[in-house]
Design a protein around this motif. Structure first.
Motif: not given
Ligand SMILES: *Cc1c(COP(=O)(O)O)cnc(C)c1O
Length: 373
Positions: A236-244
């Motif tokens: 439900i929660t999607r953090l604004p992760l950045r692919p490395a």
């Protein structure tokens, strides 16, 4: 000589992801970063320092991975998800345990035999062995079953040379109801065994750490989120992760082929118009999965070039017909670090019926990992 395939690993992306995860924790909650399998294929040599500087603990699977961290000079606590008792009783096991205990690697134990071997090693080495007990609360994989845990905990507390420092479990799914049940079972075991005092209690992988805050307990053990990929589509929660990771290589050969030509092993794709093909210097020998044949795309000059025909061991044919300016030597973006791109890790995982973990872990030794920004 340098490999022509380069996985650019972004330092700022890893930092961003660790900061996002930290931001979800209570101040006293620790972060144990999973760096097994060469940092999920991203390159231990390149990013371990960055991660070690921002984590409280590192987690690995094998004795070699644990020892490699010490050899690189890091003094940070290291948790091994196993005990080294995978080796049968004998000299190999004794040597492995002695090296791990003397290098202060925290070992996971799941039964009395492992506890005894670790205790014996502590005696030989002359150092207290730190151990965590893993409880199988429903994944039905490694760990001690809940009803057998309290007596084992009791014994561990009495065992010479051994300090029981933590108790943990691992979640089987991102499903909240099941995860909550696993959590209750863990807490119940601990309640029956003298309580949480003096122990580090932990359970949460990336998915739970992000989506189920009550599972964070004393420490979280994220892996995939550190590298910038969403752990599950169900969250439900999607953090604004950045692919490395961004994987690039040069366009090898460009040539025009007539309509009706069929390409690569098995001739599984036929061009229905006069076409221009290009060769990408990557194949399943590098971890570019063969099941992406005729499915994925790469990017050249900012535009998508579909993969045509069967992916080979060392090369892949791409369709450049709609990118007429493309020429040999151009950069091919094989894997994008934009999560919305067709050639993102997450989409390649979807197209090949797997998970992002496998896409990055499979990248082979012919791919050079290079730390950028
Ligand atoms: C690999 C692993 C993790 C990390 O899981 P992610 O889904 O990558 O966050 C945590 N705990 C254990 C026991 C693991 O094996």
């Amino acid at each position: 000589m340098e490999s022509y395939l380069t996985a650019e690993i972004s330092a700022s992306a890893v930092t961003n992801n660790l900061t996002l995860l930290r931001g979800r924790l209570a101040p006293a909650t620790k972060l144990c970063a999973a760096v097994k399998a060469d940092c999920y294929g991203h390159g231990r040599q390149q990013i371990l320092g960055l991660i070690a500087g921002k984590a409280d603990c590192l987690a690995v699977a094998t004795p070699e991975e644990a020892v490699a961290i010490r050899r690189l000079g890091y003094e940070i606590p290291v948790l091994m998800f196993f005990s080294a008792c995978t080796y049968p009783d004998g000299a190999e096991l004794r040597d492995a345990l002695d090296e791990l205990v003397s290098k202060r690697i925290i070992l996971t134990v799941v039964n009395q035999r492992e506890a005894d071997r670790v205790s014996e090693s502590a005696g030989r080495v002359g150092r207290t062995a730190l151990v965590h007990l893993k409880v199988d609360t429903g994944m039905t994989r490694s760990g001690v079953l809940p009803d057998q845990a309290p007596p084992l905990i009791d014994n561990l507390r009495k065992l010479p040379g051994v300090k029981l420092e933590g108790i943990y479990t691992h979640f089987a799914t991102a499903d909240k109801a099941f995860t909550n049940r696993q959590l209750e079972i863990l807490l119940d075991v601990i309640g029956k065994s003298g309580g949480r005092a003096g122990l580090t209690i932990h359970a949460a992988n990336s998915a739970a750490a992000i989506d189920l805050p009550r599972s964070q307990l004393d420490m979280i053990r994220p892996g995939i989120a550190i590298y910038g990929y969403q752990p599950s589509d169900e969250m439900i929660t999607r953090l604004p992760l950045r692919p490395a990771l961004r994987l690039i290589g040069p366009l090898m050969q460009v040539k025009d082929v007539p309509a009706g030509s069929s390409t690569s092993y098995g001739l599984t794709y036929t061009f229905d118009r006069p076409s221009r093909i290009g060769l990408a210097p990557i194949g399943y020998g590098d971890g570019y999965l063969r099941c992406l044949s005729n499915k994925s795309a790469m990017r050249v000059r900012g535009r998508y070039a579909p993969v045509r025909g069967t992916i080979c061991m060392d090369q892949t044919v791409i369709d450049l017909t709609d990118i007429p300016q493309a020429s040999a030597g151009d950069e091919i973006e094989i894997i994008s670090n934009d999560p919305a791109a067709i050639n993102s890790v997450e989409n390649l995982a979807r197209l090949s019926g797997t998970i992002p973990y496998e896409i990055t872990c499979r990248l082979g030794s012919r791919v050079r990992r290079k730390l950028v920004d």
